[in-house]
Design an enzyme around this catalytic site. Structure first.
Site, mmCIF file in Angstrom:
data_model
loop_
_atom_site.group_PDB
_atom_site.id
_atom_site.type_symbol
_atom_site.label_atom_id
_atom_site.label_comp_id
_atom_site.label_asym_id
_atom_site.label_seq_id
_atom_site.Cartn_x
_atom_site.Cartn_y
_atom_site.Cartn_z
ATOM 1 N N ASP A 197 0.864 -1.186 0.000
ATOM 2 C CA ASP A 197 0.000 0.000 0.000
ATOM 3 C C ASP A 197 0.899 1.233 0.000
ATOM 4 O OD1 ASP A 197 -2.268 1.797 0.368
ATOM 5 O OD2 ASP A 197 -3.338 0.097 1.234
ATOM 6 N N ASP A 199 3.568 2.559 -5.036
ATOM 7 C CA ASP A 199 2.501 3.127 -5.851
ATOM 8 C C ASP A 199 2.085 2.084 -6.878
ATOM 9 O OD1 ASP A 199 0.901 4.469 -7.670
ATOM 10 O OD2 ASP A 199 2.215 6.205 -7.869
ATOM 11 N N PHE A 200 0.858 1.552 -6.754
ATOM 12 C CA PHE A 200 0.478 0.444 -7.639
ATOM 13 C C PHE A 200 0.255 0.874 -9.081
ATOM 14 C CE2 PHE A 200 -3.761 0.748 -5.120
ATOM 15 C CZ PHE A 200 -4.229 1.821 -5.867
ATOM 16 N N HIS A 232 -12.624 -0.882 -7.882
ATOM 17 C CA HIS A 232 -13.812 -0.033 -8.065
ATOM 18 C C HIS A 232 -13.521 1.448 -7.848
ATOM 19 C CE1 HIS A 232 -15.451 0.128 -3.617
ATOM 20 N NE2 HIS A 232 -14.163 0.390 -3.672
#
Length: 327
Positions: free
Chosen positions: A191, A218-219, A237
């Site tokens: 995260d 940072d994804f 989402h």
């Protein structure tokens, strides 16, 4: 129709009760409004009117002597209740969500994010600048995650996986549950760095820190490598298709060839019946610019990222598991 028009009145009244911690005060027994007002530093006649309205819909109960007491509904947002909804109530009806929802027309007219227009920053920047609100939001997610984790583990078997990577896993509620149920499995919690700092003590106290690496990053740029299962609960989402595909492609790049993609989100039924996913989808429109998706939309999304949709599995809470594998 009057119920729909005035529904937010009652929502705000519940928010006040949660913010003041009224259920906590009533856990030791019924209280007069004067006692509650003194404890919460509020105006007793005004507090009485709020409690009277909430009592009329079953959230509190008024005893024969005029004192107020708990009901099963108000017990759901007492702080000590497992999976308490108190922080969810405060967050969803609080000073960031509520004004943003008042700006819904901006999203409808422009397709832009109501929150960003209202506050001049996206919700994640806002939380970075407002740590107290961010803490309430994180507590909300942590509390809600307990029931969701049980529902996920009841219908999905993680035992075949050697290494599970939890992308955007917050303070580690899901990965902790997975590791406790599967002692042979290694985990990675990934995260934002500021979130990971808060997660490490929780992994330690849960007794899984020796099997769970906590990594900040940072994804949108990259994710940890080497997992044979990549799990994302309430992450995809939050984002539009382009950004969601970026996250999924990063997972695809580092996943083992026989690995699994596991998305936990609402799956919108393709019909006109009432469903939580359809109203929650509006919250995504207002707050993040993301959306809830149908099974067909999920299939298209994961295919664009190099996966094939295998199945969707409903759970006992308003979310489903969307499982994919690399093409």
């Amino acid at each position: 129709m009057i119920q729909y028009i005035t529904g937010f009145w009652m929502s705000r009244a519940v928010h006040i009760a949660a913010k003041l911690g009224i259920p906590d005060l009533l856990q030791s027994g019924p209280k007069t409004v004067e006692e509650l007002a003194q404890a919460t530093e509020t105006h007793a006649p005004s507090l009485y009117r709020v409690l009277r309205a909430l009592t009329s819909v079953g959230i509190f109960q008024k005893e024969s002597d005029g004192r107020f007491s708990l009901t099963p509904l108000s017990e759901t947002f007492a702080t000590s209740t497992p999976g308490t909804m108190r922080w969810f109530l405060i967050s969803e009806l609080g000073q960031e969500h509520y004004p943003a929802w008042g700006n819904l027309m901006h999203s409808v007219k422009t397709g832009e994010i109501a929150f960003d227009n209202q506050f001049g920053a996206d919700v994640w920047q806002y939380f970075a600048q407002n740590p107290e609100e961010a803490a309430v939001f994180n507590d909300s997610m942590s509390a809600n995650t307990a029931a969701a984790n049980q529902a996920i583990l009841a219908v999905y078997d993680f035992s075949p996986f050697k290494k599970v990577v939890d992308i955007g896993g917050g303070h580690g509620g899901l990965i902790t549950s997975i590791l406790k149920q599967n002692p042979q499995t290694q985990g990675v919690l990934f995260d934002a760095p500021v979130v990971i700092e808060g997660a490490r003590p929780k992994l330690e106290s849960a007794g899984v820190a020796d099997r769970c690496e906590a990594i900040g990053g940072d994804f949108f740029k990259d994710v940890p490598e080497g997992g044979d299962a990549y799990v994302m609960k309430w992450i995809i989402h939050d984002w539009d298709d382009e950004k969601a595909i970026t996250i999924l492609k990063n997972c695809r790049k580092h996943m083992q060839p026989n690995g699994r993609l596991i998305i936990v989100d609402c799956v919108v039924p393709d019909n006109d019946t009432p469903d939580f996913s359809k109203t929650f989808d509006l919250n995504m429109l207002v707050m993040t610019g993301g959306k809830e998706r149908t099974e067909r939309e999920f299939a298209q999304l994961v295919e664009a990222a190099g996966f094939k949709l295998l199945r969707t599995i409903p759970t006992d809470v308003p979310t489903s598991i969307v499982e994919g594998q690399p093409n």
